[in-house]
Design a protein around this motif. Sequence first.
Motif, PDB file in Angstrom:
ATOM      1  N   THR A   1       0.808  -1.217   0.000  1.00  0.00           N
ATOM      2  CA  THR A   1       0.000   0.000   0.000  1.00  0.00           C
ATOM      3  C   THR A   1       0.843   1.270   0.000  1.00  0.00           C
ATOM      4  OG1 THR A   1      -0.125  -0.008   2.423  1.00  0.00           O
ATOM      5  CG2 THR A   1      -1.886  -1.155   1.212  1.00  0.00           C
ATOM      6  N   ASP A   2       2.114   1.174  -0.360  1.00  0.00           N
ATOM      7  CA  ASP A   2       3.003   2.333  -0.364  1.00  0.00           C
ATOM      8  C   ASP A   2       2.634   3.267  -1.514  1.00  0.00           C
ATOM      9  OD1 ASP A   2       5.089   4.151  -0.130  1.00  0.00           O
ATOM     10  OD2 ASP A   2       6.576   2.613   0.279  1.00  0.00           O
ATOM     11  N   THR A   3       2.417   4.537  -1.205  1.00  0.00           N
ATOM     12  CA  THR A   3       2.038   5.490  -2.251  1.00  0.00           C
ATOM     13  C   THR A   3       3.231   6.022  -3.025  1.00  0.00           C
ATOM     14  OG1 THR A   3       2.140   7.382  -0.747  1.00  0.00           O
ATOM     15  CG2 THR A   3       0.043   6.198  -0.914  1.00  0.00           C
ATOM     16  N   ARG A   4       4.425   5.884  -2.478  1.00  0.00           N
ATOM     17  CA  ARG A   4       5.628   6.317  -3.196  1.00  0.00           C
ATOM     18  C   ARG A   4       6.735   5.288  -2.997  1.00  0.00           C
ATOM     19  NH1 ARG A   4       3.515  11.237  -1.830  1.00  0.00           N
ATOM     20  NH2 ARG A   4       4.593  11.458   0.146  1.00  0.00           N
ATOM     21  N   ALA A   5       6.466   4.076  -3.458  1.00  0.00           N
ATOM     22  CA  ALA A   5       7.500   3.047  -3.424  1.00  0.00           C
ATOM     23  C   ALA A   5       8.583   3.435  -4.424  1.00  0.00           C
ATOM     24  CB  ALA A   5       6.907   1.698  -3.800  1.00  0.00           C
ATOM     25  N   THR A   6       9.822   3.454  -3.990  1.00  0.00           N
ATOM     26  CA  THR A   6      10.922   3.879  -4.847  1.00  0.00           C
ATOM     27  C   THR A   6      11.702   2.667  -5.304  1.00  0.00           C
ATOM     28  OG1 THR A   6      11.107   5.993  -3.689  1.00  0.00           O
ATOM     29  CG2 THR A   6      12.985   5.309  -5.010  1.00  0.00           C
ATOM     30  N   TYR A   7      11.680   2.440  -6.612  1.00  0.00           N
ATOM     31  CA  TYR A   7      12.409   1.328  -7.216  1.00  0.00           C
ATOM     32  C   TYR A   7      13.676   1.859  -7.860  1.00  0.00           C
ATOM     33  CZ  TYR A   7       8.110  -1.419  -6.790  1.00  0.00           C
ATOM     34  OH  TYR A   7       7.003  -2.073  -6.318  1.00  0.00           O
ATOM     35  N   ALA A   8      14.770   1.114  -7.717  1.00  0.00           N
ATOM     36  CA  ALA A   8      16.031   1.487  -8.346  1.00  0.00           C
ATOM     37  C   ALA A   8      16.660   0.241  -8.945  1.00  0.00           C
ATOM     38  CB  ALA A   8      16.983   2.107  -7.329  1.00  0.00           C
ATOM     39  N   ALA A   9      17.033   0.335 -10.225  1.00  0.00           N
ATOM     40  CA  ALA A   9      17.694  -0.772 -10.921  1.00  0.00           C
ATOM     41  C   ALA A   9      18.551  -0.179 -12.023  1.00  0.00           C
ATOM     42  CB  ALA A   9      16.680  -1.741 -11.507  1.00  0.00           C
TER      43      ALA A   9
ATOM     44  N   GLY B   1      12.740   5.589  -9.693  1.00  0.00           N
ATOM     45  CA  GLY B   1      11.431   6.191  -9.860  1.00  0.00           C
ATOM     46  C   GLY B   1      10.475   5.754  -8.779  1.00  0.00           C
ATOM     47  N   SER B   2       9.459   6.581  -8.533  1.00  0.00           N
ATOM     48  CA  SER B   2       8.453   6.287  -7.529  1.00  0.00           C
ATOM     49  C   SER B   2       7.188   5.782  -8.200  1.00  0.00           C
ATOM     50  CB  SER B   2       8.132   7.533  -6.703  1.00  0.00           C
ATOM     51  OG  SER B   2       9.259   7.940  -5.962  1.00  0.00           O
TER      52      SER B   2
ATOM     53  N   VAL C   1       4.809  -1.860 -16.151  1.00  0.00           N
ATOM     54  CA  VAL C   1       6.087  -1.501 -16.769  1.00  0.00           C
ATOM     55  C   VAL C   1       6.447  -0.105 -16.288  1.00  0.00           C
ATOM     56  CG1 VAL C   1       7.338  -1.197 -18.926  1.00  0.00           C
ATOM     57  CG2 VAL C   1       5.533  -2.927 -18.770  1.00  0.00           C
ATOM     58  N   LEU C   2       7.533   0.004 -15.493  1.00  0.00           N
ATOM     59  CA  LEU C   2       7.864   1.262 -14.834  1.00  0.00           C
ATOM     60  C   LEU C   2       8.750   2.163 -15.670  1.00  0.00           C
ATOM     61  CD1 LEU C   2       8.506   0.109 -11.161  1.00  0.00           C
ATOM     62  CD2 LEU C   2       6.367   0.776 -12.261  1.00  0.00           C
ATOM     63  N   GLY C   3       9.679   1.586 -16.431  1.00  0.00           N
ATOM     64  CA  GLY C   3      10.570   2.434 -17.206  1.00  0.00           C
ATOM     65  C   GLY C   3      11.807   1.697 -17.649  1.00  0.00           C
ATOM     66  N   ASN C   4      12.771   2.451 -18.150  1.00  0.00           N
ATOM     67  CA  ASN C   4      13.992   1.900 -18.726  1.00  0.00           C
ATOM     68  C   ASN C   4      15.134   1.948 -17.721  1.00  0.00           C
ATOM     69  OD1 ASN C   4      12.803   1.743 -21.449  1.00  0.00           O
ATOM     70  ND2 ASN C   4      12.855   3.966 -21.315  1.00  0.00           N
TER      71      ASN C   4
ATOM     72  N   VAL D   1      14.414  -1.798  -3.492  1.00  0.00           N
ATOM     73  CA  VAL D   1      13.122  -1.194  -3.190  1.00  0.00           C
ATOM     74  C   VAL D   1      13.239  -0.453  -1.870  1.00  0.00           C
ATOM     75  CG1 VAL D   1      10.671  -1.589  -2.814  1.00  0.00           C
ATOM     76  CG2 VAL D   1      11.923  -3.039  -4.411  1.00  0.00           C
ATOM     77  N   ASP D   2      12.954   0.844  -1.897  1.00  0.00           N
ATOM     78  CA  ASP D   2      12.975   1.650  -0.684  1.00  0.00           C
ATOM     79  C   ASP D   2      11.556   1.812  -0.162  1.00  0.00           C
ATOM     80  OD1 ASP D   2      15.703   2.035  -0.810  1.00  0.00           O
ATOM     81  OD2 ASP D   2      15.530   3.839  -2.030  1.00  0.00           O
ATOM     82  N   HIS D   3      11.420   1.789   1.144  1.00  0.00           N
ATOM     83  CA  HIS D   3      10.120   1.978   1.754  1.00  0.00           C
ATOM     84  C   HIS D   3       9.796   3.463   1.816  1.00  0.00           C
ATOM     85  CE1 HIS D   3       9.517  -2.196   3.225  1.00  0.00           C
ATOM     86  NE2 HIS D   3      10.816  -2.213   3.099  1.00  0.00           N
TER      87      HIS D   3
END
Length: 318
Positions: free
Chosen positions: A14-22, A27-28, A40-43, A57-59
Amino acid sequence: MNNLSVWLANVAFTDTRATYAAGSFQGSFNQNTASNGWHVLGNALCSGPGTACTLQVDHGNGRTGADLVGFDLGFAATSSASDESMSCGFTTPVAGDVAAIQRKMLNAVDNYRDVRGAFHIAFSNNGQDEQVEFAISEENLRSFVRTTPREGAIEESVADGTSALLLYPERSMFQKKRRAPIVQREQARHFFNQACQAVYVARQDRAWAHAAHEVTLPSNYAFWLTGSDSKIVGHEVLLGRNVTSVAGRHDWYSSTKLGATGFKMWVDDETGTLLKLSGTNEHGRIVYAIDVSDIQFDRGVALGEFALDEPAGWTNIE
């Protein structure tokens, strides 16, 4: 170039701004309002030293995760949801007038040069209760967003097309993030893969105004309209703008996660931005809402308000 995709099926995320990094991607993503399926989040540029495609994944402000993660999963389909619906057991296509509203919402950033405004957002299932102020220049790839929660610290972001400066003024802290180049592909925004799993491909905003996207690029809410029972229920004037109201019922996944059975949204006719949203439970009680209090399009912006200067004396929490 690797497409980063996450699969959501757990109603606990239920995170409204889950931050993914790869790799070079950061991006959030609002997991709370995302539909069940692949997103699909992005490139992510995953070549060279230190850019391996390992997901972090950041909380943010809720429970964060992903049931599955994939790179380059072959989601370059050109078929639409309705093209695939028969073979996947969905026999009623989205009504044409609702589909037109959905397309405008999914591509809202094409329909204005700049926008500024403010809105309140509250969801009872995860305790989100925030006031958001924003100024965005899509024309110049710049954005400023301030988020003030009812409980918690103020967060600000200033971004251009390649990087963002995140500011935490009450703690005198900041951090800088860079992003991978955006590659917009002509493809269906929603379709089913060969396993009949839903795939959602949201537009990436080159101005990188993530917290404001609930209103300015409302992709998650647009995907709710994929349900065949969504229908246009009215036309009215809101904040001096012509809007179309659309109502529908949540599927099991969103209903269980959000605690709502039905929703109603008010969409700006000209731009596809979201000006109002409400969700109700089986007793008719409102359990989530978005209310825009002010919005102005194409009035011009001063680029000086988008400066990415690091604040002197603040701590870099890189």
